[in-house]
Design a protein around this motif. Structure first.
Motif, short mmCIF file in Angstrom:
data_model
loop_
_atom_site.label_atom_id
_atom_site.label_comp_id
_atom_site.label_asym_id
_atom_site.label_seq_id
_atom_site.Cartn_x
_atom_site.Cartn_y
_atom_site.Cartn_z
N ALA A 65 -6.48 0.16 7.83
CA ALA A 65 -6.32 -0.29 6.45
C ALA A 65 -5.09 0.36 5.84
O ALA A 65 -4.70 1.46 6.23
N VAL A 66 -4.49 -0.33 4.89
CA VAL A 66 -3.43 0.25 4.07
C VAL A 66 -3.85 0.09 2.62
O VAL A 66 -4.45 -0.91 2.24
N PHE A 67 -3.55 1.11 1.83
CA PHE A 67 -3.93 1.13 0.42
C PHE A 67 -2.73 1.56 -0.40
O PHE A 67 -2.08 2.56 -0.10
N ASP A 68 -2.43 0.80 -1.45
CA ASP A 68 -1.31 1.10 -2.35
C ASP A 68 -1.87 1.86 -3.55
O ASP A 68 -2.54 1.29 -4.41
N PHE A 69 -1.60 3.17 -3.58
CA PHE A 69 -2.12 4.04 -4.63
C PHE A 69 -1.07 4.23 -5.71
O PHE A 69 -0.01 4.82 -5.48
N ASP A 70 -1.36 3.72 -6.89
CA ASP A 70 -0.48 3.89 -8.06
C ASP A 70 -0.99 5.05 -8.89
O ASP A 70 -2.20 5.19 -9.10
N PHE A 71 -0.07 5.86 -9.39
CA PHE A 71 -0.46 7.00 -10.22
C PHE A 71 0.68 7.39 -11.14
O PHE A 71 1.80 6.91 -10.99
N PHE A 94 -0.97 4.47 1.73
CA PHE A 94 -1.79 5.21 2.67
C PHE A 94 -2.20 4.31 3.83
O PHE A 94 -2.56 3.15 3.62
N PHE A 95 -2.15 4.84 5.03
CA PHE A 95 -2.64 4.17 6.23
C PHE A 95 -3.94 4.86 6.62
O PHE A 95 -3.98 6.09 6.72
N ILE A 96 -4.99 4.08 6.82
CA ILE A 96 -6.28 4.64 7.17
C ILE A 96 -6.71 4.11 8.53
O ILE A 96 -6.75 2.89 8.74
N HIS A 147 -12.39 2.03 -4.08
CA HIS A 147 -13.82 1.94 -3.77
C HIS A 147 -14.15 0.57 -3.16
O HIS A 147 -15.01 0.49 -2.28
N ASP A 148 -13.46 -0.48 -3.60
CA ASP A 148 -13.64 -1.80 -3.00
C ASP A 148 -13.20 -1.79 -1.54
O ASP A 148 -13.85 -2.37 -0.68
N LEU A 149 -12.08 -1.12 -1.28
CA LEU A 149 -11.60 -0.99 0.11
C LEU A 149 -12.64 -0.27 0.95
O LEU A 149 -13.04 -0.74 2.02
N ALA A 150 -13.10 0.88 0.49
CA ALA A 150 -14.07 1.68 1.25
C ALA A 150 -15.35 0.88 1.52
O ALA A 150 -15.89 0.93 2.63
N ALA A 151 -15.78 0.11 0.55
CA ALA A 151 -17.00 -0.70 0.71
C ALA A 151 -16.80 -1.85 1.69
O ALA A 151 -17.78 -2.33 2.28
N SER A 152 -15.58 -2.28 1.89
CA SER A 152 -15.32 -3.42 2.79
C SER A 152 -15.23 -3.02 4.26
O SER A 152 -15.20 -3.89 5.14
N GLY A 209 -12.47 10.05 1.13
CA GLY A 209 -12.83 9.97 -0.28
C GLY A 209 -11.61 9.83 -1.17
O GLY A 209 -10.50 10.23 -0.82
N PHE A 210 -11.83 9.25 -2.34
CA PHE A 210 -10.74 9.02 -3.29
C PHE A 210 -10.07 10.32 -3.69
O PHE A 210 -8.86 10.37 -3.93
N ASP A 211 -10.83 11.41 -3.74
CA ASP A 211 -10.25 12.70 -4.08
C ASP A 211 -9.19 13.13 -3.06
O ASP A 211 -8.19 13.75 -3.42
N LEU A 212 -9.38 12.78 -1.78
CA LEU A 212 -8.37 13.10 -0.76
C LEU A 212 -7.08 12.30 -0.99
O LEU A 212 -5.98 12.84 -0.81
N ILE A 213 -7.23 11.07 -1.40
CA ILE A 213 -6.06 10.21 -1.71
C ILE A 213 -5.28 10.84 -2.88
O ILE A 213 -4.07 11.01 -2.81
#
Length: 143
Positions: free
Chosen positions: A72-78, A90-92, A58-63, A134-138
């Motif tokens: 943008a690239v995002f490192d999603f841990d799960f 993820f590459f956006i 959400h911080d990424l999306a807001a920026s 959206g985060f749900d897509l990630i």
């Protein structure tokens, strides 16, 4: 921007900071995300913002700006259903409807080259508004 296209053909259009920041995110996990932009004066892809390891998607999306393109690239841990910790990068490609047409074209042209420089990306999203990333897509893509 024309200089960026000429430089892209020579492979000298991504700053070393972009590459090193990505490697720190990928291997050392010190960044949660990185936002890149094309510098208007130099035509180089540069680091616009880095999100610390404690920041969220959400911080990424807001920026991301509402009227300018960015990568943008995002490192999603799960954790998987088997209770294994995993990470997916993820590459956006962010091209909001409010951005200039010429800017969208330049960002679209350089996108593939940047992805090749940033080795280890698992998934790509293209978004023109926040609902398309959206985060749900990630979450759905990663599992």
């Amino acid at each position: 921007m024309a200089m960026a296209l000429r430089m892209a053909t020579k492979g000298k259009w991504v700053t070393e900071e972009c590459k090193s920041s990505f490697m720190e995110m990928k291997w050392k996990k010190v960044h949660r995300y990185i936002v890149f932009k094309i510098d208007d004066k130099s035509g180089l892809v540069t680091v616009d913002k880095v999100g610390g390891s404690g920041e969220s998607y959400h911080d990424l999306a807001a920026s991301l700006p509402v009227d300018d393109c960015r990568y943008a690239v995002f490192d999603f841990d799960f954790v998987t259903v088997d209770n294994c910790r995993k990470s997916k990068i993820f590459f956006i490609a962010w091209a909001p409807t409010g951005s200039r047409t010429r800017e969208k074209m330049v960002y679209a042209t350089l996108k593939g080259g940047l992805r090749r420089v940033l080795e280890g990306i698992h998934y790509e999203l293209q978004a023109t508004d926040p609902t398309e990333m959206g985060f749900d897509l990630i979450q759905d893509r990663a599992k």
